[in-house]
Design a protein around this motif. Structure first.
Motif, mmCIF file in Angstrom:
data_model
loop_
_atom_site.group_PDB
_atom_site.id
_atom_site.type_symbol
_atom_site.label_atom_id
_atom_site.label_comp_id
_atom_site.label_asym_id
_atom_site.label_seq_id
_atom_site.Cartn_x
_atom_site.Cartn_y
_atom_site.Cartn_z
ATOM 1 N N ARG A 1 0.822 -1.213 0.000
ATOM 2 C CA ARG A 1 0.000 0.000 0.000
ATOM 3 C C ARG A 1 0.855 1.262 0.000
ATOM 4 O O ARG A 1 0.585 2.195 -0.746
ATOM 5 N N ALA B 1 -5.088 11.366 -0.406
ATOM 6 C CA ALA B 1 -4.573 11.299 0.958
ATOM 7 C C ALA B 1 -4.406 12.706 1.525
ATOM 8 O O ALA B 1 -4.164 13.660 0.789
ATOM 9 N N GLU C 1 -1.158 -0.016 10.349
ATOM 10 C CA GLU C 1 -2.053 0.813 9.539
ATOM 11 C C GLU C 1 -1.842 2.298 9.827
ATOM 12 O O GLU C 1 -1.827 3.119 8.916
ATOM 13 N N GLU C 2 -1.657 2.626 11.102
ATOM 14 C CA GLU C 2 -1.413 4.021 11.482
ATOM 15 C C GLU C 2 -0.091 4.508 10.878
ATOM 16 O O GLU C 2 -0.012 5.621 10.362
ATOM 17 N N ARG D 1 -0.620 5.048 7.117
ATOM 18 C CA ARG D 1 -1.334 6.315 6.871
ATOM 19 C C ARG D 1 -0.386 7.499 7.002
ATOM 20 O O ARG D 1 -0.411 8.417 6.191
#
Length: 149
Positions: A12, A22, A87-88, A91
């Motif tokens: 990703r 984003a 995931e954090e 991001r």
């Protein structure tokens, strides 16, 4: 975190279009220092060119953001973290990439303009030098060494 989840997160953040849509994070801690990233990027992007006094600041910010991106990616690759933490981090990495893209887009345009101006100045100096060396100081005379004599 499961290995397939780790690969999913790494894919990703490595995707070409990952930054599309984003958001740039409001704040980010980079090298132990909190930076109002969104405000900084918008402040710099608002100007047509980056003033000379700000260039060092922008370059330092880009360098620190790249370093922070690498560290966060390594945490995903090698760290003993949960999928939620991963995931954090992903991001945040995508937000860093978005900020870097915005800051990087400033550089080449400004550099191209500077290079073109420098080339023009060099050409003028060279032409002036050649005219003087060949005895053509006065453009309007049409008379001089090497002009059909």
């Amino acid at each position: 975190m499961q290995e397939f989840q780790r690969k999913q997160l790494l894919e990703r953040i490595g995707r070409d279009g990952a930054t599309v849509g984003a958001d740039i994070p409001d704040e980010i801690t980079v090298q132990g220092e909190t930076l109002d990233l969104r405000a900084f990027v918008f402040e710099i992007k608002r100007r047509d060119t980056v003033p000379k006094g700000e260039r060092d600041r922008v370059e330092r910010a880009k360098k620190n953001l790249r370093r922070e991106r690498i560290q966060r990616k390594e945490l995903i690759e090698d760290g003993d973290i949960s999928f939620e933490e991963g995931e954090e981090l992903a991001r945040a990495i995508i937000g860093i990439d978005r900020a870097l893209n915005a800051l990087e887009s400033l550089g080449p345009t400004d550099l191209e303009r500077e290079a073109k101006a420098q080339e023009t100045q060099d050409r003028k100096r060279w032409t002036k030098f050649l005219k003087k060396a060949l005895g053509h100081d006065d453009d309007s005379s049409g008379v001089g060494v090497g002009r059909g004599r």
